[in-house]
Design an enzyme around this catalytic site. Structure first.
Site, PDB file in Angstrom:
ATOM      1  N   ARG A   1       0.854  -1.276  -0.209  1.00 25.81           N
ATOM      2  CA  ARG A   1       0.026  -0.028   0.063  1.00 25.81           C
ATOM      3  C   ARG A   1       0.882   1.318  -0.177  1.00 25.81           C
ATOM      4  O   ARG A   1       1.009   1.845   1.166  1.00 25.81           O
ATOM      5  CB  ARG A   1      -1.044  -0.006   1.137  1.00 25.81           C
ATOM      6  CG  ARG A   1      -1.843  -1.184   1.040  1.00 25.81           C
ATOM      7  CD  ARG A   1      -2.667  -1.446   2.188  1.00 25.81           C
ATOM      8  NE  ARG A   1      -1.747  -2.303   3.222  1.00 25.81           N
ATOM      9  CZ  ARG A   1      -2.209  -2.806   4.322  1.00 25.81           C
ATOM     10  NH1 ARG A   1      -3.805  -2.755   4.791  1.00 25.81           N
ATOM     11  NH2 ARG A   1      -1.405  -3.428   5.034  1.00 25.81           N
TER      12      ARG A   1
ATOM     13  N   ASP B   1       2.708   4.765  -0.597  1.00 20.71           N
ATOM     14  CA  ASP B   1       2.209   6.124   0.018  1.00 20.71           C
ATOM     15  C   ASP B   1       1.915   7.157  -1.115  1.00 20.71           C
ATOM     16  O   ASP B   1       2.432   6.862  -2.222  1.00 20.71           O
ATOM     17  CB  ASP B   1       3.327   6.986   1.076  1.00 20.71           C
ATOM     18  CG  ASP B   1       3.227   6.356   2.371  1.00 20.71           C
ATOM     19  OD1 ASP B   1       2.215   6.203   2.936  1.00 20.71           O
ATOM     20  OD2 ASP B   1       4.148   6.519   3.062  1.00 20.71           O
TER      21      ASP B   1
ATOM     22  N   TYR C   1      13.074  -2.270  -3.742  1.00 22.72           N
ATOM     23  CA  TYR C   1      12.742  -0.758  -3.854  1.00 22.72           C
ATOM     24  C   TYR C   1      14.095  -0.238  -4.398  1.00 22.72           C
ATOM     25  O   TYR C   1      15.110  -0.618  -4.243  1.00 22.72           O
ATOM     26  CB  TYR C   1      12.394  -0.176  -2.790  1.00 22.72           C
ATOM     27  CG  TYR C   1      11.019  -0.462  -1.997  1.00 22.72           C
ATOM     28  CD1 TYR C   1      10.095   0.296  -2.353  1.00 22.72           C
ATOM     29  CD2 TYR C   1      10.918  -1.637  -1.154  1.00 22.72           C
ATOM     30  CE1 TYR C   1       8.860   0.242  -1.824  1.00 22.72           C
ATOM     31  CE2 TYR C   1       9.716  -2.071  -0.527  1.00 22.72           C
ATOM     32  CZ  TYR C   1       8.585  -1.107  -1.020  1.00 22.72           C
ATOM     33  OH  TYR C   1       7.327  -1.425  -0.238  1.00 22.72           O
TER      34      TYR C   1
ATOM     35  N   ARG D   1      12.506   4.987   2.906  1.00 27.00           N
ATOM     36  CA  ARG D   1      12.726   6.362   2.808  1.00 27.00           C
ATOM     37  C   ARG D   1      13.816   6.732   3.817  1.00 27.00           C
ATOM     38  O   ARG D   1      14.338   7.874   3.727  1.00 27.00           O
ATOM     39  CB  ARG D   1      11.685   7.110   2.840  1.00 27.00           C
ATOM     40  CG  ARG D   1      10.664   6.931   1.494  1.00 27.00           C
ATOM     41  CD  ARG D   1       9.365   7.605   1.380  1.00 27.00           C
ATOM     42  NE  ARG D   1       9.178   8.941   1.734  1.00 27.00           N
ATOM     43  CZ  ARG D   1       7.994   9.468   2.162  1.00 27.00           C
ATOM     44  NH1 ARG D   1       6.906   8.632   1.965  1.00 27.00           N
ATOM     45  NH2 ARG D   1       7.827  10.675   2.587  1.00 27.00           N
TER      46      ARG D   1
END
Lengths: 257, 257
Positions: free
Chosen positions: A50, A52, A110, A197
């Site tokens: 999910r 952001d 990622y 992040r």
């Protein structure tokens, strides 16, 4: 009845993330609407990640159940004709009815992109985080090595996140320069909220000399969000791929990356 | 009074091209407004290339005259603070008062990007033209060689264009594969209206096998717009750089590319 898995790529710029939101349009909402129109039955997808608001994806995963007789691998073409051009289905296939993308072991990869030059290039602004401070990718790579393996990543987790355990396993984490961009590529069995992040924000502080590479080990030990660097902005982050070892040929499918 | 030259990068997606338009906002208009606000005197820039709606730039050139005492190389920082993030000034310098960017000999370099894979990647959609038809870059390079040199490019010019001569000189034209993208890079002393986009559309027809590479020579000889391929879409085109041999150190400045 069959369960279909979609590999979904999107530009997250104009969406309020993956998950249904009251304050803006989400990727999930658009997929549900287009599938419902296409199949003429109510469809609700289940997403693997999910993501952001503002985060991009090359290979997020969505599954849904349908009575439709369309073969599993034919959904991508039909769906792409209805989707806006900032969402594309890169592949589709039938999976077992018991398959759940968040409850199945997977390897997630990622990429975090940093544009590192004197002035930001406008055509890269939506897909990278800009800094004019020179970053040393060798130091960032040294720092990144401390993250590999099973660790308690509490320092790299948003304080608001509610999770039972903050222990996660990272399989690889590397920083590569591609022209004026630095790309942090990280694979793991799972990630905490904002973890990639915060890792990106921390490795940037290593790259610009604020911390030495070894500080990453101390930050892990601290188990304290304030010990790590800032959360790097969403726009630099792309969910590259999900691999599900229990689904045969999923690794082959990912090789087209 | 001094004349200042700006090197301007922009994402053309949200603009109606460079030139002032009644039907939408242009790059020129935004630069004039920001410079006028910054310098508190009416400023009108002169652009080197009046790029079309949707075309991007990494190194377009604008010049303007000002009474301001700011040193020539300091305008970029001041101006970037006022500009929207899809327009960036990559450099600024003082030039002779007689310098005019369209009346001075220059070498112009363009890139045309083609995304060539099964499904379009959403994050590349605004900066490349997508085709799923496999393109053979070797054949495209063979075809491109026929364009190098001084030729009458009438076949590669929009029929509406009003120009005295359609003879232009191309210094180099190469097609390179970068992962899933093909990049046509072309340098020349001047380009006709839509010329790079028609060259791109024609080389794509060579790449997908519709024409053999040698057809490019016949298309040149025809001097007829209908002989060439279609005009490829604006979004794939980026104006990379202008070099002015008569401005000392301009070639050095371009090396940061």
């Amino acid at each position: 009845m069959k369960r279909v898995m979609l590999t979904v790529a999107y530009d997250g710029t104009n969406y309020h993330g993956w998950q249904l939101q009251s304050n803006g349009i989400s990727i999930e909402e658009v997929l549900n609407r287009c599938l419902t129109e296409l199949l003429k039955e109510p469809v609700q997808v289940i997403g693997a990640s999910r993501t952001d608001s503002g985060v991009h994806a090359f290979g997020n995963i969505a599954v849904f159940d349908t009575q439709a007789r369309i073969p599993g691998d034919k959904f991508s073409y039909a769906l792409n004709q209805r989707l806006p051009e900032d969402i594309r289905i890169r592949g589709s296939r039938e999976v077992p009815l018991t398959f759940h993308p968040r409850k199945t072991d997977s390897v997630k990869t990622y990429e975090y992109r940093i544009l590192n030059e004197e002035f930001p290039n406008p055509v890269k602004r939506l897909y990278s985080h800009f800094t004019y401070l020179p970053l040393d990718e060798k130091k960032m790579n040294e720092g990144a090595k401390f993250l590999i393996g099973e660790h308690d990543f509490k320092s790299f987790c948003s304080v608001n996140a509610q999770v039972e355990s903050t222990v996660r396993t990272i399989y690889s984490c590397e920083v590569q320069r591609e022209g004026t961009e630095l790309v942090i590529r990280i694979s793991g069995g799972g990630f905490l909220y904002n973890m990639v992040r915060i890792i990106a924000g921390t490795l940037m502080e290593v790259g610009n000399g604020k911390y030495p590479p070894e500080a990453v080990a101390d930050i892990l030990k601290a188990k304290e969000r304030t010990a790590a660097g800032p959360t790097a902005p969403a726009r630099g982050l792309t969910l590259i791929s999900y691999e599900f070892p229990e689904l045969k040929d999923s690794s082959e499918r990912q090789e087209i990356l």
